[in-house]
Each structure stands twice: as C-alpha cells, then as structure tokens.
Write an enzyme that holds these catalytic residues in place. Structure first.
Site, PDB file in Angstrom:
ATOM      1  N   ARG A  64       0.831  -1.206   0.000  1.00 29.15           N
ATOM      2  CA  ARG A  64       0.000   0.000   0.000  1.00 29.15           C
ATOM      3  C   ARG A  64       0.869   1.261   0.000  1.00 29.15           C
ATOM      4  NH1 ARG A  64      -3.504   2.694   4.533  1.00 29.15           N
ATOM      5  NH2 ARG A  64      -4.856   3.960   3.202  1.00 29.15           N
ATOM      6  N   HIS A 194      -6.470  -5.677  -2.206  1.00 23.30           N
ATOM      7  CA  HIS A 194      -7.358  -5.682  -1.032  1.00 23.30           C
ATOM      8  C   HIS A 194      -7.759  -7.095  -0.618  1.00 23.30           C
ATOM      9  CE1 HIS A 194      -8.616  -1.176  -1.581  1.00 23.30           C
ATOM     10  NE2 HIS A 194      -7.379  -1.329  -1.170  1.00 23.30           N
TER      11      HIS A 194
HETATM   12  C1  HEM Z   1      -8.400   1.828  -6.136  1.00 17.96           C
HETATM   13  C2  HEM Z   1      -8.219   2.738  -5.229  1.00 17.96           C
HETATM   14  C3  HEM Z   1      -7.893   2.428  -3.801  1.00 17.96           C
HETATM   15  C4  HEM Z   1      -8.507   2.928  -2.708  1.00 17.96           C
HETATM   16  C5  HEM Z   1      -9.627   3.937  -2.705  1.00 17.96           C
HETATM   17  C6  HEM Z   1      -7.899   2.342  -1.555  1.00 17.96           C
HETATM   18  C7  HEM Z   1      -8.233   2.643  -0.251  1.00 17.96           C
HETATM   19  C8  HEM Z   1      -7.763   1.968   0.857  1.00 17.96           C
HETATM   20  C9  HEM Z   1      -8.167   2.223   2.210  1.00 17.96           C
HETATM   21  C10 HEM Z   1      -9.114   3.332   2.649  1.00 17.96           C
HETATM   22  C11 HEM Z   1      -7.569   1.318   2.998  1.00 17.96           C
HETATM   23  C12 HEM Z   1      -7.747   1.116   4.497  1.00 17.96           C
HETATM   24  C13 HEM Z   1      -6.936   2.070   5.322  1.00 17.96           C
HETATM   25  C14 HEM Z   1      -7.329   1.938   6.779  1.00 17.96           C
HETATM   26  O1  HEM Z   1      -8.527   2.123   7.064  1.00 17.96           O
HETATM   27  O2  HEM Z   1      -6.456   1.664   7.623  1.00 17.96           O
HETATM   28  C15 HEM Z   1      -6.773   0.482   2.143  1.00 17.96           C
HETATM   29  C16 HEM Z   1      -6.012  -0.561   2.589  1.00 17.96           C
HETATM   30  C17 HEM Z   1      -5.161  -1.269   1.779  1.00 17.96           C
HETATM   31  N1  HEM Z   1      -4.898  -1.019   0.443  1.00 17.96           N
HETATM   32 FE1  HEM Z   1      -5.956   0.165  -0.774  1.00 17.96          FE
HETATM   33  N2  HEM Z   1      -6.930   1.474  -1.961  1.00 17.96           N
HETATM   34  C18 HEM Z   1      -6.883   1.502  -3.327  1.00 17.96           C
HETATM   35  C19 HEM Z   1      -5.980   0.824  -4.124  1.00 17.96           C
HETATM   36  C20 HEM Z   1      -4.972   0.039  -3.636  1.00 17.96           C
HETATM   37  C21 HEM Z   1      -3.855  -0.434  -4.408  1.00 17.96           C
HETATM   38  C22 HEM Z   1      -3.594  -0.062  -5.863  1.00 17.96           C
HETATM   39  C23 HEM Z   1      -3.097  -1.204  -3.580  1.00 17.96           C
HETATM   40  C24 HEM Z   1      -1.814  -1.915  -3.864  1.00 17.96           C
HETATM   41  C25 HEM Z   1      -1.443  -2.342  -5.052  1.00 17.96           C
HETATM   42  C26 HEM Z   1      -3.766  -1.220  -2.302  1.00 17.96           C
HETATM   43  C27 HEM Z   1      -3.366  -1.951  -1.220  1.00 17.96           C
HETATM   44  C28 HEM Z   1      -3.961  -1.911   0.027  1.00 17.96           C
HETATM   45  C29 HEM Z   1      -3.626  -2.810   1.114  1.00 17.96           C
HETATM   46  C30 HEM Z   1      -2.693  -3.997   1.036  1.00 17.96           C
HETATM   47  C31 HEM Z   1      -4.369  -2.395   2.219  1.00 17.96           C
HETATM   48  C32 HEM Z   1      -4.315  -2.994   3.640  1.00 17.96           C
HETATM   49  C33 HEM Z   1      -3.298  -2.209   4.445  1.00 17.96           C
HETATM   50  C34 HEM Z   1      -2.993  -2.805   5.820  1.00 17.96           C
HETATM   51  O3  HEM Z   1      -3.393  -3.913   6.124  1.00 17.96           O
HETATM   52  O4  HEM Z   1      -2.322  -2.098   6.583  1.00 17.96           O
HETATM   53  N3  HEM Z   1      -4.876  -0.428  -2.362  1.00 17.96           N
HETATM   54  N4  HEM Z   1      -6.903   0.910   0.851  1.00 17.96           N
END
Ligand code: HEM
Ligand SMILES: *[C@@H]1O[C@H](CO)[C@@H](O)[C@H](O)[C@H]1NC(C)=O
Ligand SMILES: *[C@@H]1O[C@H](CO)[C@@H](O)[C@H](O)[C@H]1NC(C)=O
Ligand SMILES: *[C@@H]1O[C@H](CO)[C@@H](O)[C@H](O)[C@H]1NC(C)=O
Ligand SMILES: CC(=O)N[C@H]1CO[C@H](CO)[C@@H](O)[C@@H]1O
Length: 329
Positions: A64, A194
C-alpha cells in the site's frame, strides 16, 4: 573522400551527443546495482526473510505504501519523508494515517548504507521491500527493475489530491488512475491487493450509518454484511476498529476479494464501484473464474507498470542517505 569523412565525423558526433542526452533520461533496468552495489538486492531479500515472519501483516502495509508513493510525484520515496516545521509531508496526510513499518525500511536502508554509502535509493528500497514481503507471505512475484532516484519534495496536500479516496466512484477512480498512466484493467487488478490486510471502520462507516446524510445505509452493500459489521467491529459511527477486508483470508493473496465484490461485500465504495461498469465488471467476473496463476501474472504486469510511474532516473533527484529526510536539510 574528404567530404565523406567529414560528414561521417559530424554524424558520429551527433549520434554521440544524442546518446549523452539519452543517458540523462535513463530507464529503469533489472539489476541496476549489479556493478555499483552487487549485494544490494540480496541484502533486502535476506532482511525480509529474517524479519517478516515476526510481523507478516507488514506486507500489506508495504504494498500500500508503494502505491501511495507512486501516485504522488512518482515512485520517488516522497511518502517516506518526515514533516518539518515548515512543511507538512505526505506522511501526515489523511490517506496515510494508517501507514506503518517505516522503521523496517530504515533498518534495510542503513544496512545498504553500510555496504555502499549513497548508492541505493529509498525509492528502490521501498519497491523491493513491497515485492519481497508479498512474495515471502505467499503472494505473487513481479519484476522490480531498479534505478529510481529519490525526490526532495513531499506535500500532504498532493497526497490528498492524487490518492484515490475509499468513497470514490468509478469515474473518480478512472480519472485518478489515468493521471498516472494506468487504465481500468490496472484499476481492477491493483485493487485486488485488497485481498490482504485490514481497514479501519472510519474508512467506510459512512456506508453503514449515514450514506446520504439522512442516517441511511449504502444500498450497494450487502445488508446482512452491513448488519454484521454494525453488530461487531463498527458498533457506532465513530468506532474505529480494524476490519479484515477479505474476512477469513486476510493473509492469503487469493481470488476471494473478487468473489466478495460479486456478493456486494466489497468494503469500500471504491471496491463496490468496480461492479458498476460493464468493462470492470467483466474483468472481475473473468478473474473470479481463475486460475489464480492468471490473476498473479496480470497483477504482476500492473505492479511493474505502477512501479514505473513518473520515476526519477539518471541525474534527477538524489540518493537520500536517510529515507525520512532529504540530504542537506
Ligand atoms: C483503487 C483505489 C484504492 C482505494 C480507494 C484504496 C483505499 C484503501 C483504504 C481506505 C484502505 C484502508 C486504510 C485503513 O482504514 O487503515 C486500504 C487498505 C489497503 N490497500 Fe488500498 N486502496 C486503493 C488501491 C490500492 C492499491 C492499488 C493497492 C496496492 C497495489 C492497495 C493496497 C492496500 C492494502 C494492502 C491495504 C491494507 C493495508 C494494511 O493492512 O495495513 N490499495 N486501501
Ligand atoms: C463521481 O464522483 C464525483 C466526485 O464526487 C462526482 O462529481 C460525479 O458526478 C460522480 N459521478 C457519477 C457517475 O456518479
Ligand atoms: C448525517 O449526516 C448529516 C449531513 O452531513 C448530518 O447533519 C448528521 O448529523 C449525520 N448524522 C449522524 C448520525 O452522523
Ligand atoms: C522521522 O519521524 C519519526 C516519527 O516522528 C521519528 O521516529 C524518526 O526519528 C524521524 N526520522 C528522522 C531521520 O528524523
Ligand atoms: C504514519 C503517519 O505519519 N501517519 C500520520 C498521517 O497523518 C495524520 C494527520 O492527518 C497523522 O496524525 C498521522 O500520524
């Protein structure tokens, strides 16, 4: 004869000059440090193998973080820069609130500085750590060509503008991805990340409690799933517990994220948005059918593309000595 030789010399000089110009716009390449720091990539990988089992959930935060880095001023480690008294950096922007693992990166970087001072960029360190931790926890492999250089600017306001918000609809997501040279297919594939990790209730609680400002629920979210979230992890509009984005398989990089989307159980509006358009829905339906190798291969291609966004190479930027501060600061 003379004239021909002269023409040849002039042409050779022009070609020479052109290649010089070309070299300042250098490209990323596999094994960029093979000569300048031959052990660099192995040092990163060994550290990951030694330490990731203590905190496997960091793999999610690193992929992320890599995404958040690349979407703001290109993949230049601007996400790692600390705020100063006169600059609020990306780290201190709303979308970055829950990033963590910065000390892991700092430790790898300091091993690399011991081995080859001033050679390996923080941008490459982050790209390699993201890949190596995902692979070490059972996820897909992708190529990480190296040679990125580090930026010297990091602004909170830009993170807010460039990083897609969880409440984004498909056209907003498409626009923000297109700004980075990524298309709808990349959007669907990269959102597949995700399949691992967690979110905090605050990232989606408007869908549960106050979707249009009249105390309502998002009709595009499975009502049984919403009821479950409201009864457990997200009991009030301000609760902020961690929720698995892919319940039951948050540590497994698999296809279940896409099957959840088809059951209207994507956690964010941005997840649900992928089923609101014929193109993206078609891609989701095709991915769900598998095999998983196909998802992994296509995900890898999109990750490599993401890792090339607006990179600084050649003589641009700098090689930061400490990832949290620009040199000469
Ligand atoms: C398409 C648009 C995207 C949006 C709107 C988005 C939004 C978010 C949000 C709001 C969270 C949770 C943050 C929290 O509440 O702590 C999250 C978590 C995460 N996102 Fe996305 N994301 C997007 C795309 C991506 C992309 C492109 C990747 C990686 C290639 C990604 C990987 C992750 C991962 C792995 C988590 C979990 C993080 C953790 O466990 O600490 N996301 N994302
Ligand atoms: C998507 O969201 C943007 C920004 O909130 C809004 O301007 C636009 O009208 C929305 N598009 C659709 C199709 O709902
Ligand atoms: C729901 O949103 C509206 C409009 O933003 C606001 O006035 C109201 O106080 C909110 N209700 C709750 C329960 O948060
Ligand atoms: C950057 O900020 C973090 C958190 O405030 C702090 O622990 C760290 O020492 C800082 N790094 C540098 C190099 O100033
Ligand atoms: C990891 C990190 O630096 N998080 C910060 C993100 O931004 C908020 C402010 O919006 C800070 O409170 C967090 O500490």
């Amino acid at each position: 004869m003379r004239m021909e030789r002269l023409t040849f010399l002039v042409l050779a000089t022009i070609v020479g000059l052109l290649s010089l110009i070309g070299s300042t716009q250098a490209q990323l390449k596999l094994g960029f440090y093979a000569k300048s720091c031959p052990k660099a990539e192995k040092i990163v990988l060994d550290f990951v193998h030694q330490h990731i089992h203590n905190a496997p959930s960091l793999a999610a935060t690193f992929i992320r973080m890599h995404f958040h880095d690349c979407f703001v001023r290109g993949c230049d480690a601007s996400v790692l820069i600390n705020s100063t008294s006169n600059n609020q950096a990306e780290k201190d922007s709303q979308p970055n609130q829950t990033l963590r693992g910065f000390d892991f990166i700092d430790r790898v970087k300091s091993l690399l500085e011991d081995e080859c001072p001033g050679v390996v960029s923080c941008a490459d360190v982050l790209s390699l750590i993201a890949r190596d931790t995902i692979v070490a926890t059972g996820g897909p492999y992708w190529e990480v060509p190296t040679g990125r250089r580090d930026g010297v600017i990091s602004r909170s306001s830009e993170a807010l503008n460039d990083i897609p918000p969880p409440f984004g609809n498909l056209s907003t997501l498409q626009r923000l991805f297109a700004n980075q040279g990524l298309d709808l297919k990349d959007l669907v594939l990269l959102s597949g990340a995700h399949t691992i990790g967690i979110a905090h209730c605050q990232s989606f609680s408007n869908r549960l409690y106050n979707f249009t400002g009249v105390g309502d629920q998002d009709p595009s979210l499975d009502p049984r799933y919403a009821a479950n979230l409201k009864a457990n992890k997200c009991r009030t509009p301000t609760a902020n517990n961690k929720v698995e984005m892919d319940p039951g398989s948050r540590n497994t990089f698999d296809l279940s994220y896409y099957s959840l989307l088809l059951k209207r159980r994507g956690l964010f509006e941005s997840d649900a948005a992928l089923t609101t358009d014929a193109t993206t829905l078609g891609l989701v339906q095709k991915l769900v059918e598998g095999p998983i190798e196909e998802f992994f291969a296509e995900f890898a291609a999109s990750m490599e593309k993401m890792g090339r966004i607006k990179v600084k190479t050649g003589t641009e930027g700098e090689i930061r000595r400490k990832c949290a501060v620009v040199n000469n600061s």
